[in-house]
Design a protein around this motif. Structure first.
Motif, PDB file in Angstrom:
ATOM      1  N   ARG A 176      -9.116  11.750 -12.587  1.00  0.00           N
ATOM      2  CA  ARG A 176     -10.111  10.677 -12.648  1.00  0.00           C
ATOM      3  C   ARG A 176      -9.493   9.366 -13.138  1.00  0.00           C
ATOM      4  O   ARG A 176      -9.793   8.291 -12.606  1.00  0.00           O
ATOM      5  N   ALA A 177      -8.616   9.439 -14.139  1.00  0.00           N
ATOM      6  CA  ALA A 177      -8.003   8.225 -14.675  1.00  0.00           C
ATOM      7  C   ALA A 177      -7.121   7.545 -13.636  1.00  0.00           C
ATOM      8  O   ALA A 177      -7.174   6.325 -13.453  1.00  0.00           O
ATOM      9  N   VAL A 178      -6.295   8.321 -12.939  1.00  0.00           N
ATOM     10  CA  VAL A 178      -5.418   7.748 -11.924  1.00  0.00           C
ATOM     11  C   VAL A 178      -6.238   7.122 -10.805  1.00  0.00           C
ATOM     12  O   VAL A 178      -5.916   6.035 -10.304  1.00  0.00           O
ATOM     13  N   ALA A 179      -7.320   7.779 -10.406  1.00  0.00           N
ATOM     14  CA  ALA A 179      -8.169   7.236  -9.341  1.00  0.00           C
ATOM     15  C   ALA A 179      -8.737   5.876  -9.734  1.00  0.00           C
ATOM     16  O   ALA A 179      -8.802   4.947  -8.919  1.00  0.00           O
ATOM     17  N   ARG A 180      -9.139   5.743 -10.989  1.00  0.00           N
ATOM     18  CA  ARG A 180      -9.701   4.470 -11.442  1.00  0.00           C
ATOM     19  C   ARG A 180      -8.652   3.361 -11.426  1.00  0.00           C
ATOM     20  O   ARG A 180      -8.945   2.224 -11.029  1.00  0.00           O
ATOM     21  N   TYR A 181      -7.434   3.681 -11.840  1.00  0.00           N
ATOM     22  CA  TYR A 181      -6.382   2.671 -11.843  1.00  0.00           C
ATOM     23  C   TYR A 181      -5.997   2.276 -10.421  1.00  0.00           C
ATOM     24  O   TYR A 181      -5.779   1.095 -10.134  1.00  0.00           O
ATOM     25  N   VAL A 182      -5.914   3.245  -9.518  1.00  0.00           N
ATOM     26  CA  VAL A 182      -5.577   2.939  -8.133  1.00  0.00           C
ATOM     27  C   VAL A 182      -6.653   2.044  -7.515  1.00  0.00           C
ATOM     28  O   VAL A 182      -6.342   1.073  -6.809  1.00  0.00           O
ATOM     29  N   SER A 183      -7.904   2.360  -7.779  1.00  0.00           N
ATOM     30  CA  SER A 183      -8.998   1.539  -7.254  1.00  0.00           C
ATOM     31  C   SER A 183      -8.879   0.105  -7.749  1.00  0.00           C
ATOM     32  O   SER A 183      -9.061  -0.853  -6.998  1.00  0.00           O
ATOM     33  N   ARG A 184      -8.533  -0.043  -9.017  1.00  0.00           N
ATOM     34  CA  ARG A 184      -8.383  -1.381  -9.599  1.00  0.00           C
ATOM     35  C   ARG A 184      -7.227  -2.139  -8.941  1.00  0.00           C
ATOM     36  O   ARG A 184      -7.346  -3.336  -8.629  1.00  0.00           O
ATOM     37  N   VAL A 185      -6.124  -1.454  -8.701  1.00  0.00           N
ATOM     38  CA  VAL A 185      -4.955  -2.083  -8.073  1.00  0.00           C
ATOM     39  C   VAL A 185      -5.300  -2.544  -6.657  1.00  0.00           C
ATOM     40  O   VAL A 185      -4.931  -3.650  -6.232  1.00  0.00           O
ATOM     41  N   LEU A 186      -6.022  -1.729  -5.902  1.00  0.00           N
ATOM     42  CA  LEU A 186      -6.347  -2.064  -4.535  1.00  0.00           C
ATOM     43  C   LEU A 186      -7.347  -3.221  -4.443  1.00  0.00           C
ATOM     44  O   LEU A 186      -7.404  -3.923  -3.438  1.00  0.00           O
ATOM     45  N   GLU A 187      -8.158  -3.382  -5.481  1.00  0.00           N
ATOM     46  CA  GLU A 187      -9.154  -4.459  -5.475  1.00  0.00           C
ATOM     47  C   GLU A 187      -8.546  -5.814  -5.789  1.00  0.00           C
ATOM     48  O   GLU A 187      -9.133  -6.851  -5.499  1.00  0.00           O
ATOM     49  N   GLU A 188      -7.380  -5.811  -6.437  1.00  0.00           N
ATOM     50  CA  GLU A 188      -6.759  -7.070  -6.862  1.00  0.00           C
ATOM     51  C   GLU A 188      -6.127  -7.809  -5.687  1.00  0.00           C
ATOM     52  O   GLU A 188      -5.715  -7.217  -4.717  1.00  0.00           O
ATOM     53  N   LEU A 190       0.821  -1.214   0.000  1.00  0.00           N
ATOM     54  CA  LEU A 190       0.000   0.000   0.000  1.00  0.00           C
ATOM     55  C   LEU A 190       0.852   1.261   0.000  1.00  0.00           C
ATOM     56  O   LEU A 190       0.579   2.215  -0.739  1.00  0.00           O
ATOM     57  N   ASP A 191       1.901   1.292   0.830  1.00  0.00           N
ATOM     58  CA  ASP A 191       2.762   2.476   0.865  1.00  0.00           C
ATOM     59  C   ASP A 191       3.381   2.736  -0.502  1.00  0.00           C
ATOM     60  O   ASP A 191       3.484   3.888  -0.941  1.00  0.00           O
ATOM     61  N   ASP A 192       3.776   1.671  -1.173  1.00  0.00           N
ATOM     62  CA  ASP A 192       4.370   1.816  -2.503  1.00  0.00           C
ATOM     63  C   ASP A 192       3.333   2.304  -3.512  1.00  0.00           C
ATOM     64  O   ASP A 192       3.617   3.149  -4.366  1.00  0.00           O
ATOM     65  N   VAL A 193       2.105   1.789  -3.412  1.00  0.00           N
ATOM     66  CA  VAL A 193       1.026   2.251  -4.302  1.00  0.00           C
ATOM     67  C   VAL A 193       0.795   3.752  -4.123  1.00  0.00           C
ATOM     68  O   VAL A 193       0.677   4.502  -5.096  1.00  0.00           O
ATOM     69  N   MET A 194       0.735   4.193  -2.871  1.00  0.00           N
ATOM     70  CA  MET A 194       0.482   5.609  -2.611  1.00  0.00           C
ATOM     71  C   MET A 194       1.632   6.484  -3.122  1.00  0.00           C
ATOM     72  O   MET A 194       1.412   7.540  -3.718  1.00  0.00           O
ATOM     73  N   ALA A 195       2.868   6.037  -2.884  1.00  0.00           N
ATOM     74  CA  ALA A 195       4.027   6.810  -3.331  1.00  0.00           C
ATOM     75  C   ALA A 195       4.066   6.916  -4.855  1.00  0.00           C
ATOM     76  O   ALA A 195       4.331   7.989  -5.418  1.00  0.00           O
ATOM     77  N   ARG A 196       3.801   5.809  -5.527  1.00  0.00           N
ATOM     78  CA  ARG A 196       3.799   5.820  -6.988  1.00  0.00           C
ATOM     79  C   ARG A 196       2.648   6.675  -7.523  1.00  0.00           C
ATOM     80  O   ARG A 196       2.799   7.391  -8.516  1.00  0.00           O
TER      81      ARG A 196
END
Length: 337
Positions: A325-337, A102-108
């Motif tokens: 909006r695009a980044v938010a959608r990708y982050v949501s997808r990553v967190l759901e996986e 999660l920390d890496d996802v947020m930083a990226r």
């Protein structure tokens, strides 16, 4: 003048000023935009726009610049948020797909958003209190030491080495793990203490001391990270816009440093039909941000967390809104996986 032409003139002024930072005159509008009317007509249109408070003349310049009200009308009339290019989408996906935790996802995420928009990017960590338990892991690292790991649905991974009251065997640890996992799997993190209290009396007497220690550790892990946090990137981008903050850039930097201010602002922003929220200049309730704009949206489970960008009111709103909006959608997808 006609309403459609007024909006076209305002749109042209906003676009030209955003890209040039120079007050826009009627001749420039005629030269750069196919408005289908003369300079004299454009001057009349601009006079009406000025009377309505949508544009203003800086100092004695013959050109005009948009006001906060003018930016607001422009943003509200953006009918659709344009999609990002294929190259931009691929860049987002390739960067976020390589995140380790999660920390890496947020930083990226925050670094990517700052690069895409050339603004200050702000990302709020997913709210732990709204997350549920995905998995509990227990690893025996020494006869009296157990590594407890709690993985939540928001991507949070919390771990701690726990000292047991006495030596514990692998078989005992395995049984305790199964019982604890069964009791809390799928529960909201906030519901863990009650669930753990309920399961302890059901444990075999020989395991209750160990179970109590492990249950206490799980409760503590659930509490970790519940405080709202934000991560920033691109603050140096503000240095390119010092001219857009006539008074001082200091209050903006102070607001960014005060995470409470940014968290409160993000939580108060309401999304429109496009799933985006835009606060422009004086619309921001915090004085330090009266010369800045904030574009934000939600992401993650129930869109409970927010991400966005902060920059001067002279912002490329369509591009910024699309990137957020695009980044938010990708982050949501990553967190759901």
């Amino acid at each position: 003048m006609s309403e459609p032409r007024r909006l076209e003139v305002l749109r042209a002024i906003v676009e030209d000023y955003v890209h040039s930072r120079e007050p826009v005159g009627s001749k420039a509008l005629v030269d750069r935009h196919q408005l289908g009317v003369s300079s004299a007509t454009i001057r009349n249109d601009m006079a009406v726009l000025e009377e309505e408070g949508l544009i203003a003349a800086p100092h004695t310049s013959s050109g005009r610049i948009p006001t906060d009200k003018g930016y607001r009308l422009f943003v509200d009339r953006i009918s659709e948020v344009k999609p990002l290019s294929a190259a931009e989408k691929n860049a987002i996906q390739s960067l976020l797909d390589g995140a380790e935790d999660l920390d890496d996802v947020m930083a990226r995420t925050v670094r990517l958003l700052a690069q895409l928009t050339n603004q200050v990017a702000v990302v709020q960590f997913p709210r732990a209190q709204g997350a549920s338990v995905r998995h509990v892991e227990c690893v025996l690292v020494a006869p009296q030491q157990v590594l407890m790991v709690l993985i939540a649905t928001n991507g949070s991974v919390q771990q701690r080495v726990v000292w047991m009251p006495m030596e514990i065997r692998e078989a005992e640890l395995s049984e305790l793990k199964q019982r604890l996992q069964s009791a809390v799997s799928g529960l909201k993190l906030s519901a863990l203490p009650a669930a753990l209290d309920a399961v302890l009396p059901q444990l075999p007497p020989a395991l209750r001391a160990h179970g109590g220690t492990m249950a206490g550790a799980l409760g503590q892990l659930a509490d970790l990270g519940r405080d709202d946090r934000i991560v920033l990137a691109g603050t140096a981008n503000l240095a390119r816009f010092t001219g857009d903050f006539p008074l001082s850039i200091g209050p903006v930097l102070e607001a960014l440093e005060e995470q409470v201010v940014m968290l409160r602002l993000l939580s108060e922003m309401e999304f429109d039909a496009r799933g985006i929220s835009v606060r422009i200049g004086s619309e921001n309730p915090y004085g330090g941000l009266s010369e800045a704009s904030v574009v934000a949206t939600g992401y993650g489970p129930d869109a409970g967390a927010r991400l966005g960008v902060l920059g001067p009111t002279r912002m490329d709103y369509p591009t910024t809104m699309a990137a957020v909006r695009a980044v938010a959608r990708y982050v949501s997808r990553v967190l759901e996986e």
